[in-house]
Design a protein around this motif. Sequence first.
Motif, PDB file in Angstrom:
ATOM      1  N   ASP A  14       0.651  -6.690   1.101  1.00  0.00           N
ATOM      2  CA  ASP A  14       1.958  -6.673   1.756  1.00  0.00           C
ATOM      3  C   ASP A  14       2.196  -5.279   2.342  1.00  0.00           C
ATOM      4  N   LEU A  15       1.843  -5.081   3.602  1.00  0.00           N
ATOM      5  CA  LEU A  15       1.926  -3.759   4.216  1.00  0.00           C
ATOM      6  C   LEU A  15       3.337  -3.394   4.648  1.00  0.00           C
ATOM      7  N   SER A  16       4.308  -4.246   4.342  1.00  0.00           N
ATOM      8  CA  SER A  16       5.699  -3.867   4.576  1.00  0.00           C
ATOM      9  C   SER A  16       6.239  -3.007   3.440  1.00  0.00           C
ATOM     10  N   THR A  17       5.434  -2.833   2.387  1.00  0.00           N
ATOM     11  CA  THR A  17       5.855  -2.048   1.219  1.00  0.00           C
ATOM     12  C   THR A  17       4.907  -0.887   0.980  1.00  0.00           C
ATOM     13  N   ASP A  18       5.416   0.159   0.325  1.00  0.00           N
ATOM     14  CA  ASP A  18       4.556   1.277  -0.071  1.00  0.00           C
ATOM     15  C   ASP A  18       3.465   0.805  -1.018  1.00  0.00           C
ATOM     16  N   LYS A  19       3.832  -0.108  -1.916  1.00  0.00           N
ATOM     17  CA  LYS A  19       2.858  -0.588  -2.906  1.00  0.00           C
ATOM     18  C   LYS A  19       1.688  -1.293  -2.227  1.00  0.00           C
ATOM     19  N   GLY A  20       1.983  -2.121  -1.225  1.00  0.00           N
ATOM     20  CA  GLY A  20       0.913  -2.824  -0.529  1.00  0.00           C
ATOM     21  C   GLY A  20      -0.006  -1.869   0.211  1.00  0.00           C
TER      22      GLY A  20
END
Length: 409
Positions: A14-20
């Motif tokens: 999920d590249l919409s999040t920092d974690k992704g």
Amino acid sequence: MGRLQEHLAQGPYDLSTDKGKFELSKDVAAFANASGGLIVCGFKAKKKQNELYEVAEHVMPFGKGLVDDAKYKDAIAEYVRPLLKVKLFWYDHPEGDPDVSGHYFVIEVPALPEADRWAMVTRGITDNGQFIKNSWTIPIRNGDTTAFLPPDEAYRLVNDGLRTRRGPSVAPTPVADRVRSREALRAAAGMEETPVLFFQTIPDHPRGLVPNMYADGGLRDILGNQDTLRDAYAFNWASVHNRPEPHEGGLLLADASRRGLLIESDGAVTGAAAANADMLGWAMESSSAIEPRRISVFVLTEITLEYFRLVDQHVLPLVDSTWTHRIVASDFTRPPARTLAPGDDPSFPLRGAPQPATSGSWNHSWQALGNPERDAYEALNRIYPLFGLDVGDNPFVDADRVVTARLQA
């Protein structure tokens, strides 16, 4: 080595999040620090107690719309150092399956050469999945999981490097600064008496001759048929009248008094843009010869972005190495001095507050990011201080990149 990666509703990562973004960067860096490998997305995987590695239990193919290839490459280019040239592939689930359909997404990660290790992620992450500024981590593969280089080991590596640098083998000048290439291109383009803005891109570890330089579809064809934002009469590195010519195992494409491009046999690239009324100062010149000569913000930005669109996309993938980009503004203080103003180019009559160049030998470099909009920003970020200006004064820049759509608009 390989890894099976499930997909979520937002895609495998999920590249919409920092974690992704961190998870993707961590996995890529870890494989590069090992022997390379494949990240295969679209399987349900599980590791049994008596097994060392995960095994696929169920297929979970998904739609291609869940993955934006450009965003994956951007995230890797932004958060992994050194630059890694990953390859992305799609594989179709076999047709005729009444229960499952879709595709599998594969990320091929090259092994980082021993001399270039270690790959790092330029951000750490909190327990809440947020990036930590001014932090970094070095992921390494440990069987089928990812661990991180311990602080003591990182400390030892830093000190080993310092001890090596103190030895007699330290080079007195940066190996990537090819002054002779700039001089040769300047002469070939007839710019000896003209202030010139140079762009250079050099492999940090040259591997010999670039393959297929003159073959069909090779660099000669790419230079002769460039994919530019506008036509060859615009501010790019294409030429209407000239074709790229063989030059000492490389290629030379020179447009006298305006621009020139030299690609050497090992892939090193030098570009020269004249700071005169025919190129960088297009439509900006004053009628008085004694007044300073103004550089067009639009032309400067377009020619910069076009250089990295050509080099990052077509040259860097040819050599397995980290690369150094460099900009050199030569003779910008030669009377009449070259100037640059904040903001956009004004309409006639010229208005604004143009600032004169403050150095006649401006020379700065950075490690190539491999993303044209990002590298163009880094170049402008080093050009603007020559005039006592901040790169944020450029209207075609947003955050850390040049925005192509703004130029085209």
